[in-house]
Design an enzyme around this catalytic site. Structure first.
Site, PDB file in Angstrom:
ATOM      1  N   LYS A 152      65.418  54.353   6.443  1.00 21.24           N
ATOM      2  CA  LYS A 152      64.761  55.656   6.561  1.00 21.24           C
ATOM      3  C   LYS A 152      64.663  56.057   8.037  1.00 21.24           C
ATOM      4  O   LYS A 152      63.952  55.417   8.807  1.00 21.24           O
ATOM      5  CB  LYS A 152      63.350  55.620   5.967  1.00 21.24           C
ATOM      6  CG  LYS A 152      62.590  56.942   6.141  1.00 21.24           C
ATOM      7  CD  LYS A 152      61.100  56.731   6.076  1.00 21.24           C
ATOM      8  CE  LYS A 152      60.314  57.966   6.475  1.00 21.24           C
ATOM      9  NZ  LYS A 152      60.636  58.483   7.816  1.00 21.24           N
ATOM     10  N   GLU A 179      47.788  54.437  23.731  1.00 21.57           N
ATOM     11  CA  GLU A 179      49.175  54.840  23.960  1.00 21.57           C
ATOM     12  C   GLU A 179      49.303  56.354  23.815  1.00 21.57           C
ATOM     13  O   GLU A 179      49.040  56.909  22.747  1.00 21.57           O
ATOM     14  CB  GLU A 179      50.105  54.135  22.975  1.00 21.57           C
ATOM     15  CG  GLU A 179      51.569  54.437  23.216  1.00 21.57           C
ATOM     16  CD  GLU A 179      52.482  53.678  22.274  1.00 21.57           C
ATOM     17  OE1 GLU A 179      53.517  53.157  22.734  1.00 21.57           O
ATOM     18  OE2 GLU A 179      52.169  53.599  21.065  1.00 21.57           O
TER      19      GLU A 179
END
Length: 500
Positions: free
Chosen positions: A193, A400
């Protein structure tokens, strides 16, 4: 019927045309999704839709898994010897080389990275990775263990079976090669995917995989959303392993689904908040250049981005001045302009996420030393951004951001910076700059990170393992180490004379 995507490139750096099917790739054919729905693909440089691709569902994952199992039992797996797997991987690498400029152009259009970077790094590295694992395909072997003279004991490293692979949007083609290379070299079949944001190079690659001659069902591509297709792959009872690159948050969900289903094996390459440590005795000019590459490469959308820049007090002011000058010099612009260094962020969602972090930094009292704002009025461009006067508890220091946003932090001595650098839940990568090799290596060894660079940043090679400590992941990509992720060790013991 699945649609055909056609695009004419007429740019300063590349002129050419691409045209390919945008369906799911299952059992060697392009097909519509079961619900016959589509997903819009957007050009991040303009914010406009450029293509519609087939949308897969959980039912399509089932169909792909069935095709993969059939291939594994009949034409791939232990039915295709190492020499044959090597031949096909080499053929694929040659086809990628033949279409390298086209693949780089699609990547720049779809992802927003500059064509120059897509050519010089993404596509080149992807080709090298496939070629590297082609070399390993006929060298997968076990060991013979000495027990006694009346018994033969040995191990086989067998392919796991059908593996699910979920790749991110920041390096679509490169991450596809990192996943496919070791999986195919060891004889596994794949249900892959790509990100719904950047699926085009993966779809184009399926045509090359078909041309290379891989048996139908060996590689299957299901384009769709994470909460449907990604979830179906992670929890599928007939997928034997899942490999994922992306955020730590999603990695947790995949790990949970893998455990709750058939306890499938997992490889996770997750987030980072990498420290870049610059000592007083560093080559200042080189440290500045590498620091800029460390945070602004790929628009800051790299899990290994050196987003926490620790500078020793003796050179802090001079470094900040030169780093600011360097940051200002980097052109933010159209991915197909000759001198563009940084293109747009990949999507509106990512743009908004980064801008929210920038606002958080301001709200928590950090100083916006440079940037912190939008570039232009069209697309998802953000100017290179530097924060100073931060504290360890700030979100921009701990979390992050995945954008062109760095924090520059002053430190006094080695113990001080090691404490600060390791004060994070992540442990993917780190960098150290010093002309004292003893200091550099001592620091590198004390950092809790899967990769430590000395006097460089973001250096990756097909034969060097990459992966994280702590919440930055499980397992390793690249190198011989990645092969271990895709084989199951079987012990065989043969009685040559023992009598009961």
């Amino acid at each position: 019927m699945a649609t055909i995507f056609t695009h004419e490139f007429n740019t300063p750096v590349y002129k050419g045309k691409t045209s390919f099917n945008t369906g799911l790739y299952i059992n060697g054919k392009f097909v519509e999704g079961s619900d016959k729905t589509t997903i819009d693909v957007t050009n991040p440089a303009t914010g406009k839709v450029i293509a519609k691709i087939a949308e897969a569902t959980a039912k399509d994952v089932d169909i792909a898994v069935t095709a993969a199992h059939k291939a594994f039992e009949t034409t791939w797996g232990l039915n295709a010897g190492g020499a044959e797997r090597s031949r096909l991987l080499l053929k694929l690498a040659l086809l990628m080389e033949e279409h390298q400029q086209e693949l780089a152009a699609i990547e720049a259009l779809d992802n927003g990275k500059t064509f120059t970077w897509a050519m010089d790094l993404d596509t080149t590295f992807a080709i090298d990775t496939i070629r590297y694992y082609a070399g390993w395909a006929d060298k997968i072997h076990g060991q013979v263990q000495e027990t006694d003279e009346k018994k033969l004991s040995y191990t086989r490293h067998e392919p796991i079976g059908v593996v699910g692979q979920i790749i991110p949007w920041n390096f679509p083609l490169l991450m596809m090669s990192w996943k496919l290379g070791p999986a195919l070299a060891t004889g596994n079949c794949v249900v892959l995917k790509p990100s719904e944001f950047t699926p085009l190079t993966a779809i184009r690659m399926c045509e090359l995989i078909d041309r290379a001659g891989f048996p139908a069902g060996t590689v299957n591509l299901v384009t769709g959303y994470g909460n449907t297709v990604g979830a179906a792959i992670s929890s599928h009872m007939k997928i034997d392993k899942v490999a994922f690159t992306g955020s730590t948050l999603v990695g947790r969900k995949i790990m949970e689904a893998a455990a709750k289903s058939n306890l499938k094996d997992i490889t996770l390459e997750l987030g980072g908040k990498s420290p870049n440590i610059i000592f007083n005795d560093a080559d200042l000019e080189q440290a500045v250049n590498w620091a800029a590459h460390g945070i602004y490469w790929n628009h800051g959308q790299a899990c290994s981005a050196g987003s926490r820049i620790f500078v020793q007090s003796g050179i802090y002011d001079e470094f900040l001045e030169k780093f600011t000058e360097k940051s200002r010099s980097l052109k933010v612009g159209d991915p197909f302009d000759v001198d563009s260094y940084q293109g747009p962020q990949v999507s509106k969602n990512q743009y908004d996420r980064i801008m929210d972090y920038i606002q958080s930094g301001k709200d928590q009292g950090a100083t916006v030393h440079l940037g912190g704002d939008r570039n232009g009025t069209e697309g998802y461009y953000i100017n290179p951004t530097i924060f100073t006067n931060t504290t360890p508890d700030m979100k921009i220091v701990q979390e992050e951001i995945f954008g062109p946003v760095g924090v520059v932090i002053k430190f006094e001595d080695e113990d001080d910076v090691i404490r600060q650098a390791n004060d994070t839940v992540f442990g993917l990568a780190a960098a150290v700059f010093s002309q004292n090799i003893n200091r550099a290596l001592n620091t590198a060894h004390r950092l809790k990170a899967g990769t430590a660079w000395v006097n460089c940043v973001n250096q990756l090679h097909a034969n060097v393992p990459f992966g994280g400590f702590k919440q930055s992941g499980i397992g390793r990509e690249l190198g011989e180490y990645a092969l271990h992720n895709y084989t199951a060790v079987k012990s065989v013991q043969v009685n040559l004379g023992h009598v009961m």
